[in-house]
Design an enzyme around this catalytic site. Structure first.
Site, PDB file in Angstrom:
ATOM      1  N   HIS A  67      -3.149  58.944 -51.242  1.00  0.00           N
ATOM      2  CA  HIS A  67      -4.140  57.672 -50.763  1.00  0.00           C
ATOM      3  C   HIS A  67      -5.524  58.103 -51.014  1.00  0.00           C
ATOM      4  O   HIS A  67      -6.107  58.777 -49.980  1.00  0.00           O
ATOM      5  CB  HIS A  67      -3.761  57.345 -49.401  1.00  0.00           C
ATOM      6  N   GLN A 117       5.300  54.978 -57.923  1.00  0.00           N
ATOM      7  CA  GLN A 117       6.706  55.012 -57.947  1.00  0.00           C
ATOM      8  C   GLN A 117       7.359  54.042 -58.811  1.00  0.00           C
ATOM      9  O   GLN A 117       8.342  54.104 -59.468  1.00  0.00           O
ATOM     10  CB  GLN A 117       7.188  54.863 -56.490  1.00  0.00           C
ATOM     11  N   SER A 168       7.852  59.053 -48.508  1.00  0.00           N
ATOM     12  CA  SER A 168       8.785  59.814 -48.444  1.00  0.00           C
ATOM     13  C   SER A 168       9.575  59.895 -50.016  1.00  0.00           C
ATOM     14  O   SER A 168       9.946  60.703 -50.133  1.00  0.00           O
ATOM     15  CB  SER A 168       9.983  59.112 -47.726  1.00  0.00           C
ATOM     16  N   GLU A 227      -7.998  56.323 -50.667  1.00  0.00           N
ATOM     17  CA  GLU A 227      -8.931  55.525 -49.343  1.00  0.00           C
ATOM     18  C   GLU A 227      -8.700  56.133 -47.853  1.00  0.00           C
ATOM     19  O   GLU A 227      -9.454  55.653 -47.003  1.00  0.00           O
ATOM     20  CB  GLU A 227      -8.534  53.867 -49.490  1.00  0.00           C
ATOM     21  N   CYS A 261       0.545  55.278 -54.822  1.00  0.00           N
ATOM     22  CA  CYS A 261       1.826  55.525 -53.837  1.00  0.00           C
ATOM     23  C   CYS A 261       2.980  54.868 -54.244  1.00  0.00           C
ATOM     24  O   CYS A 261       3.486  54.962 -55.430  1.00  0.00           O
ATOM     25  CB  CYS A 261       1.424  54.975 -52.559  1.00  0.00           C
ATOM     26  N   GLY A 281       2.877  50.894 -50.191  1.00  0.00           N
ATOM     27  CA  GLY A 281       3.762  49.804 -49.461  1.00  0.00           C
ATOM     28  C   GLY A 281       4.909  50.400 -48.856  1.00  0.00           C
ATOM     29  O   GLY A 281       5.043  51.482 -49.477  1.00  0.00           O
ATOM     30  N   PRO A 282       5.592  49.859 -48.091  1.00  0.00           N
ATOM     31  CA  PRO A 282       6.838  50.694 -47.598  1.00  0.00           C
ATOM     32  C   PRO A 282       8.039  50.402 -48.654  1.00  0.00           C
ATOM     33  O   PRO A 282       7.800  49.809 -49.427  1.00  0.00           O
ATOM     34  CB  PRO A 282       7.077  49.850 -46.373  1.00  0.00           C
ATOM     35  N   GLY A 283       8.983  51.023 -48.037  1.00  0.00           N
ATOM     36  CA  GLY A 283      10.442  50.563 -48.828  1.00  0.00           C
ATOM     37  C   GLY A 283      10.170  51.188 -50.352  1.00  0.00           C
ATOM     38  O   GLY A 283       9.921  52.053 -50.445  1.00  0.00           O
TER      39      GLY A 283
END
Length: 829
Positions: free
Chosen positions: A800, A712, A761, A802, A708, A681-683
């Protein structure tokens, strides 16, 4: 959860097999075929594609039907007369002229590509019925006396529909008012599995109901034709709107025609279809096929205050910088920003269409008279969604375009430009991310293992541009149809970005005006169940004499701001040229065909108690459904739920079960996941409350695997810290090295080194990790790519598994290992 959602999660589980038996549960023939999945087609699969080529339409009319009478699924009697068209070119040209002043549409493909596009034309004027809507409001309007008969049938169709909140009849008053139905759609309530998002109440509930009511499998032409606006996406995933929308804006405009002309260029055939309808004794027979005439009013002169672009020159480049700041911290992987150019239109829309058709042949050319002095004129290069029945099931295909370079002045320069774009890593990353997101869109509703990349970085050439294109297909699971396929791709990553919801919010915040029709789609929803739509790109939207051309650019961290602004201007130039430059001798000999550079069960079905159960928590990611697709290929039963309340409600039901609290139905048992997968996911992890989710899983003693963002979140939850990469790795390949010898745990059976896809990132700082966290994989420069808890059944990867950049055999092996290994660990050790 909705009531039905809770009921699906509370059900009799029956006897459960040991885990090993569940993983290796007997598979159906379809699942066995899917278990050999590879995202790129193999030579044998390409041969299979060749063998079935005859059954694919390539967008052209499926066949010429005979004259006939039939009854639709809703009981409407249809009489269709099919006749030859002796002079198809002249007939088409007359229709183009008529569209300057009469409602209707003409769709044409003047571009060929083997296995993808054929040449054809289809059009109509004076349709009897118009369906429009905005937000939760809709109207079905009779446009002539023939439409009154159809309106009565549609009233029956909609009156008892579970998604229709209100429905009112407005009687006709006068010669130009034949009556209408106006209504509102219900609001979606509660939470639901992400696989069922396309089934929620929306304006598409109206479209679906009408399609089903008029459903008839053996008429390949009758259907709803028109345009779908960009704002339709907010019916399924709302964002905070920055711009006020014009009061007269419509999000959807579809016509139901009763007279069609069809030209199949490949087969050298042309025919006309004339329909009459009968409903409860009322018939359209002998009623004139007419409609209002409202000739186009040009804007011959632009005043001194006329604004020619919505974004000041140079301002777009600053928006690229804003996007790069989001890429740096991992809020976005890519984004598509656009700007609008305006010109007074001094010539009729028909003339602009003819110029575009001659100068810029495209697979999705169109001229649509929307009424109210509004027109859409386009030459779109990109398929949005095409869905048709084949011997193997309901097939959905898309052709994501990302990667653009200007054409040269001759064939030799074209060849050099092709070499340049194919060697450009930024352009490759663009398309990689687009295709990964596209595969994810399909994986939400497709048979596990059926989503395949048929063509990778193929070249398509247009009048001024060269594009790189991928070609992706999938086969829908039982319980899903063409409209589900359409909605699951809304809107394409090639016009929004990734992750989609965050990118759509960024687009709303950064662009200077609402998109209206841009970035939506045009085309056909067939009453026989098929669908053919193109993205609304390279389009001129005309409103009250002002022509608007919108063009965008795909932005990555590697983007050069000035170059991206120039790209939008280049993309708009062909449309602006058609607005201002008359046809002349320089148009002779322009290309008119293709150039190429070288040759499982639906989500709502009963659950299988013999399968491993996986709860996939979605952190608003653009790859979560591909991840779910991979998990299903291991034989697991997967439910996808958004993070926050939707996922927590499922876990609360598990907690209730564990507490021994009495239930309404003592015989029912709760759907208890064997594994929870935390998606990318983002953020930051804190944006989604990952530590709360992990705490809940530890309380319930449920194993957990993270990808991912999931990694984190684990790092932070157990006391470690995150850093930010100096260079974001979005859609980039890297080699990882496993720390175990031989590899064990989630990496059992894998080589010690292999290539993976990275989209991040943020990364874990190993020097801050507590002793309980083991590092299981790293990149060559030391970035942590895998972790595992020493005693708890928690493990994660930063890459990732996938993605198309990760070998699918390795990606599947990691997920299968996660199911086996994490489930087998002793939680109480």
């Amino acid at each position: 959860l909705t009531h039905s959602g809770r009921e699906r999660l509370r059900h009799a589980r029956g006897a459960r097999a040991p885990l090993a038996g569940r993983v290796a549960a007997t598979m159906s023939a379809t699942e066995k075929e899917a278990s050999t999945f590879h995202p790129f087609s193999t030579p044998s699969e390409r041969q299979r594609m060749s063998d079935k080529q005859e059954e694919l339409t390539l967008g052209a009319p499926r066949y010429r039907p005979p004259s006939s009478k039939y009854t639709t699924a809703g009981g409407v009697e249809v009489n269709v007369a099919v006749t030859d068209i002796d002079k198809p070119e002249a007939t088409v040209e007359r229709m183009i002229d008529a569209l300057d002043g009469r409602r209707g549409a003409l769709f044409t493909s003047s571009y060929e590509f083997p296995g993808r596009y054929a040449r054809w034309t289809l059009g109509f004027v004076n349709p009897p019925l118009e369906i429009s809507g905005r937000g939760d409001s809709f109207a079905v309007r009779a446009l002539n006396g023939r439409g009154k008969v159809l309106l009565a049938a549609i009233q029956t169709c909609l009156s008892d529909h579970e998604h229709i909140a209100t429905l009112h009849t407005i009687e006709g008053s006068g010669a130009d008012n034949f009556g209408s139905l106006v209504g509102t759609v219900s609001k979606a309530t509660g939470y639901f599995p992400e696989e069922e998002r396309s089934k929620q109440p929306s304006l598409f509930s109206v479209v679906r109901a009408i399609r089903d009511f008029f459903g008839y499998e053996n008429d390949p032409q009758l259907g709803l034709y028109g345009a779908f606006g960009y704002d339709l996406t907010f019916q399924f995933d709302s964002v905070e709107l920055k711009h006020d929308r014009p009061e007269e804006q419509r999000d959807i405009l579809l016509y139901l025609p009763d007279q069609l002309i069809i030209v199949d260029t490949k087969k050298g055939d042309a025919w006309e279809m004339r329909y009459d309808f009968e409903w409860k004794g009322e018939s359209t027979d002998w009623t004139p096929r007419d409609g209002d005439s409202d000739p186009f009013v040009p804007m011959l002169e632009a005043g001194p205050d006329f604004v020619r672009r919505d974004t000041d020159e140079g301002a777009f480049s600053k928006k690229v910088d804003a996007a790069k700041a989001e890429f740096r911290v991992g809020n976005l992987f890519e984004a598509v920003l656009s700007q609008t150019f305006m010109e007074p239109l001094k010539v009729p829309p028909s003339e602009v269409f003819r110029r575009l058709r001659q100068r810029n042949p495209a697979p999705y050319g169109f001229l649509i008279n929307l009424g109210r002095q509004e027109y859409m004129i386009g030459a779109s290069p990109e398929m949005f969604v095409r869905c048709e029945k084949t011997n193997q099931g309901l097939r959905v295909e898309t052709c994501p375009i990302s990667g653009t370079i200007a054409r040269g002045e001759n064939a030799l320069q074209d060849a050099q430009r092709i070499k340049e774009i194919l060697a450009n890593p930024k352009e490759e990353s663009e398309l990689t991310m687009c295709t990964d997101v596209d595969r994810n869109d399909k994986s939400r509703i497709c048979v596990p293992g059926s989503v395949k990349v048929l063509g990778r970085r193929q070249i398509e050439m247009y009048s001024r541009l060269i594009h790189t294109v991928d070609h992706v297909e999938g086969y829908l699971r039982d319980g899903f149809d063409a409209l589900d396929a359409f909605l699951c791709h809304t809107w394409a990553v090639t016009v929004t970005g990734a992750p989609k919801k965050w990118a759509i919010q960024f687009v709303e915040d950064q662009e200077e005006s609402p998109r209206e029709w841009y970035g939506g789609a045009v085309g056909l929803v067939g009453f026989d169940g098929h669908l053919n739509t193109g993205l609304t790109l390279r389009t001129v939207f005309v409103k009250e004499g002002v022509a608007r051309v919108r063009a965008g650019a795909t932005l990555l961290f590697d983007s050069e701001p000035v170059a991206e602004e120039k790209e939008t201007e280049l993309k708009a130039s062909a449309m602006l040229d058609a607005l201002t430059r008359p046809t002349d001798a320089s148009d002779e000999g322009i290309i008119t065909g293709a150039e190429a550079a070288g040759a499982a069960a639906a989500a709502g079905a009963d659950f299988d108690p013999t399968k491993t159960r996986v709860l996939l928590v979605d952190h608003q990611d653009s790859f979560v459904h591909t991840l779910g697709n991979y998990l299903r290929q291991t034989g697991a039963e997967v439910i996808t739920a958004r993070s926050g309340e939707p996922a927590m409600q499922i876990l609360d039901l598990v907690a209730e079960e564990a507490s021994g609290k009495p239930k309404d139905d003592p015989e029912a048992e709760t759907w208890i996941p064997d594994l929870v997968v935390l998606s990318p996911g983002p953020g930051n992890p804190s944006d989604f409350g990952l530590t709360d989710t992990i705490t809940k899983l530890m309380e319930l003693k449920i194993p957990c695997f993270g990808v991912c963002l999931g990694l984190q979140g684990m790092v932070e939850h157990f006391g470690g810290e995150l850093g930010i990469l100096s260079y974001p790795m979005h859609g980039k390949p890297s080699t990882v090295t496993l720390t175990g010898t031989p590899p064990k745990g989630i990496f059992t059976g894998l080589p010690t080194k292999f290539e993976v896809a990275r989209y991040h990132s943020l990364h874990g700082l190993p020097e801050t990790f507590p002793d309980d966290i083991l590092v299981t994989a790293r990149t060559d420069d030391g970035v942590v790519m895998g972790i595992e808890h020493k005693t708890l059944p928690f493990a994660a990867v930063q890459f990732h598994p996938e993605s198309i950049l990760t070998n699918p055999n390795y990606g599947l092996a990691i997920l299968e290992n996660a199911i086996k290994y994490l489930d087998a660990k002793d939680y109480d050790k």
